[in-house]
Design an enzyme around this catalytic site. Structure first.
Site, short mmCIF file in Angstrom:
data_model
loop_
_atom_site.label_atom_id
_atom_site.label_comp_id
_atom_site.label_asym_id
_atom_site.label_seq_id
_atom_site.Cartn_x
_atom_site.Cartn_y
_atom_site.Cartn_z
N ARG A 277 55.40 37.10 53.47
CA ARG A 277 54.29 37.17 52.51
C ARG A 277 54.84 37.03 51.09
O ARG A 277 54.24 36.43 50.22
CB ARG A 277 53.49 38.47 52.67
CG ARG A 277 52.45 38.65 51.57
CD ARG A 277 51.37 39.70 51.79
NE ARG A 277 51.74 40.82 52.62
CZ ARG A 277 52.56 41.82 52.26
NH1 ARG A 277 53.09 41.85 51.04
NH2 ARG A 277 52.85 42.78 53.10
N TYR B 192 31.89 23.39 40.50
CA TYR B 192 31.97 23.32 41.97
C TYR B 192 31.21 24.52 42.56
O TYR B 192 31.37 25.66 42.10
CB TYR B 192 33.45 23.35 42.39
CG TYR B 192 33.67 23.51 43.86
CD1 TYR B 192 33.36 22.49 44.76
CD2 TYR B 192 34.16 24.70 44.38
CE1 TYR B 192 33.56 22.64 46.11
CE2 TYR B 192 34.37 24.86 45.74
CZ TYR B 192 34.07 23.82 46.61
OH TYR B 192 34.26 23.98 47.94
N ASP C 194 40.65 23.49 36.39
CA ASP C 194 40.59 23.10 37.80
C ASP C 194 40.80 21.58 37.80
O ASP C 194 39.92 20.82 37.42
CB ASP C 194 39.22 23.48 38.38
CG ASP C 194 39.06 23.08 39.85
OD1 ASP C 194 39.79 22.18 40.30
OD2 ASP C 194 38.18 23.65 40.53
N LYS D 163 42.35 18.87 48.80
CA LYS D 163 41.81 17.56 48.46
C LYS D 163 42.94 16.53 48.27
O LYS D 163 43.62 16.22 49.22
CB LYS D 163 40.91 17.69 47.23
CG LYS D 163 39.98 18.93 47.26
CD LYS D 163 38.95 18.89 48.37
CE LYS D 163 38.22 20.22 48.59
NZ LYS D 163 37.62 20.86 47.43
C1 LIG Z 1 37.16 22.19 47.09
C2 LIG Z 1 37.19 22.63 45.68
C3 LIG Z 1 37.50 23.96 45.33
C4 LIG Z 1 37.75 25.03 46.39
O1 LIG Z 1 38.92 24.81 47.11
P1 LIG Z 1 39.11 25.24 48.65
O2 LIG Z 1 40.45 24.70 48.99
O3 LIG Z 1 37.99 24.62 49.43
O4 LIG Z 1 39.04 26.72 48.69
C5 LIG Z 1 37.54 24.30 43.99
N1 LIG Z 1 37.30 23.38 43.03
C6 LIG Z 1 37.00 22.09 43.33
C7 LIG Z 1 36.73 21.13 42.22
C8 LIG Z 1 36.92 21.68 44.65
O5 LIG Z 1 36.61 20.41 44.94
#
Ligand SMILES: *Cc1c(COP(=O)(O)O)cnc(C)c1O
Length: 393
Positions: free
Chosen positions: A53, A105, A177, A202
């Site tokens: 961890r 998001y 983000d 992504k």
């Molecule tokens: C998918 C996404 C998230 C969340 O991420 P997860 O890996 O699904 O927890 C946050 N911000 C954006 C812009 C996203 O596309």
């Protein structure tokens, strides 16, 4: 290409970042250390690894890669993008305030408003492309400005350097983000942001086979806090997932180049289609964020949204049901093209009045344009639009 003579180019970083040959065997790829614990020669006498961890060599390599790719000092890997966000928010205290975008998001909006709002943290959602609105929301309690750019799904652009400049001297830190752009197209720390977050699920993973998140910062004090929370709360990513992402990163620059080319081909093609009233893509000169995007990004990415001329739910459902190459699914950023309907899928947790104000209407469709042959993608969209609008006028 690198903007800074002291850092290697983005493609070189994508191939080499974080990865050193394994010291024990010379293995060129970082081994998958599937172990929860590490043998100690005597009490407190270990090789820097005690429990997985806290530290795992596969995760360490990936964390170093994240830091290098975002031109930062400290990288952290988490079990999901939202787990990474959750960790940032846990550095706040009751009474603190956060300013964010009104085109956020859906999962981030849910985390802010249904989880952290109950811990005494106040969230303000404003149009972050309007600096006066940011200034108006800023006060002595503001600790975080949470930027998403380009936004999901309306492709709104925020000027990262301008916001960072605006809050300079206050106690607010700026987080970006950077999921939609990836580190190949945008490096927020170079623009004055204090931290970068990615849903690694992504583009960084890139193959739709891992859920993961990451944080990168050069702020030593904040990094110390994040590291303590990562270990104390435990939302870490597992070694097998870390290996898959290390592998995915090696082609990030190649994938992003093709995502950008295909995204542009799709956006320009759809803009001429009679069944479509508007294509949302920052590469168009009449897009409200075009100039800022052209300045702070190295490409416009593979995300394209469009609004149907009739803005009708049934037509939208027919389009997403009729594509054959574009697969109907949530998520984005993988090599395969995906199609989605934000109002009923990714943004279903946002109230209708709230989402419609930013343009997420029933006739909005979002595409994650993959790396297939562009001609096949255009043909697929054409046949789906023809099938969905046949007999509707
Ligand atoms: C998918 C996404 C998230 C969340 O991420 P997860 O890996 O699904 O927890 C946050 N911000 C954006 C812009 C996203 O596309």
């Amino acid at each position: 290409m690198s903007d800074n003579p002291n850092t290697p180019g983005r493609g070189t970083l994508a191939v080499h970042a974080g990865v050193e040959p394994d010291p024990t065997t010379g293995a060129i790829m970082t081994p998958v250390y599937l172990t929860s614990t590490y043998v100690q020669d005597g009490v407190g006498n270990h090789k820097g690894f005690e429990y997985s961890r806290t530290h795992n060599p596969t995760r360490s390599a990936l964390q170093d890669a994240f830091a290098a790719l975002e031109h930062g000092k400290h990288g952290f890997s988490f079990a999901s993008g939202l787990a990474a966000m959750d960790t940032v928010l846990k550095t706040l205290k009751p009474g603190d305030e956060v300013i964010s975008t009104n085109d956020l998001y859906g999962g981030s909006y849910r985390l802010f408003t249904t989880v952290f709002a109950h811990y005494g943290i106040t969230f303000h959602f404003v149009d972050l492309s309007d600096l006066d609105a940011v200034q108006a929301a800023l006060n002595e309690h503001t600790r975080l400005v949470w930027i998403e750019t380009p936004t999901n799904p309306m492709m709104q652009i925020t000027d990262i350097a301008a916001v960072a400049n605006l809050v300079k001297g206050s106690e607010a830190r700026v987080v970006v983000d950077n999921t939609f752009a990836s580190p190949m197209l945008q490096n927020p720390l170079d623009l004055g942001a204090d931290m970068v977050m990615h849903s690694v699920t992504k583009y960084l993973g890139g193959h739709s086979d891992v859920v993961m998140g990451c944080l990168v910062t050069s702020d030593d004090e904040w990094a110390e806090q994040i590291g303590t929370l990562q270990n104390s709360c435990g939302a870490v990513s597992g070694p097998m997932d870390c290996f898959l992402v290390l592998r995915g990163l090696k082609t990030l620059h190649l994938r992003m180049q093709r995502h950008c080319e295909n995204g542009e081909a799709v956006a320009r093609h759809l803009a001429k289609h009679p069944a479509i009233s508007k294509v949302h893509w920052p590469g168009f000169e009449d897009h409200p964020g075009h100039d800022v995007a052209a300045r702070q990004m190295h490409g416009f990415g593979g995300m394209v949204a469009f609004t149907l001329a009739d803005d009708n739910l049934d037509t939208a459902k027919a389009v997403v049901a009729s594509t054959k190459l574009f697969t109907l699914a949530e998520s984005l950023g993988g090599v395969e093209s995906l199609i989605g309907h934000p109002a009923t899928m990714t943004h279903a947790s946002i109230p209708k009045e709230v989402r419609e104000k930013t343009g997420v209407t029933d006739g909005l469709i979002r595409l994650s344009v993959g790396v297939e042959d562009a001609a096949d993608l255009l043909a697929d969209l054409d046949q789906a639009l023809a099938a969905a609008t046949a007999g509707r006028g």
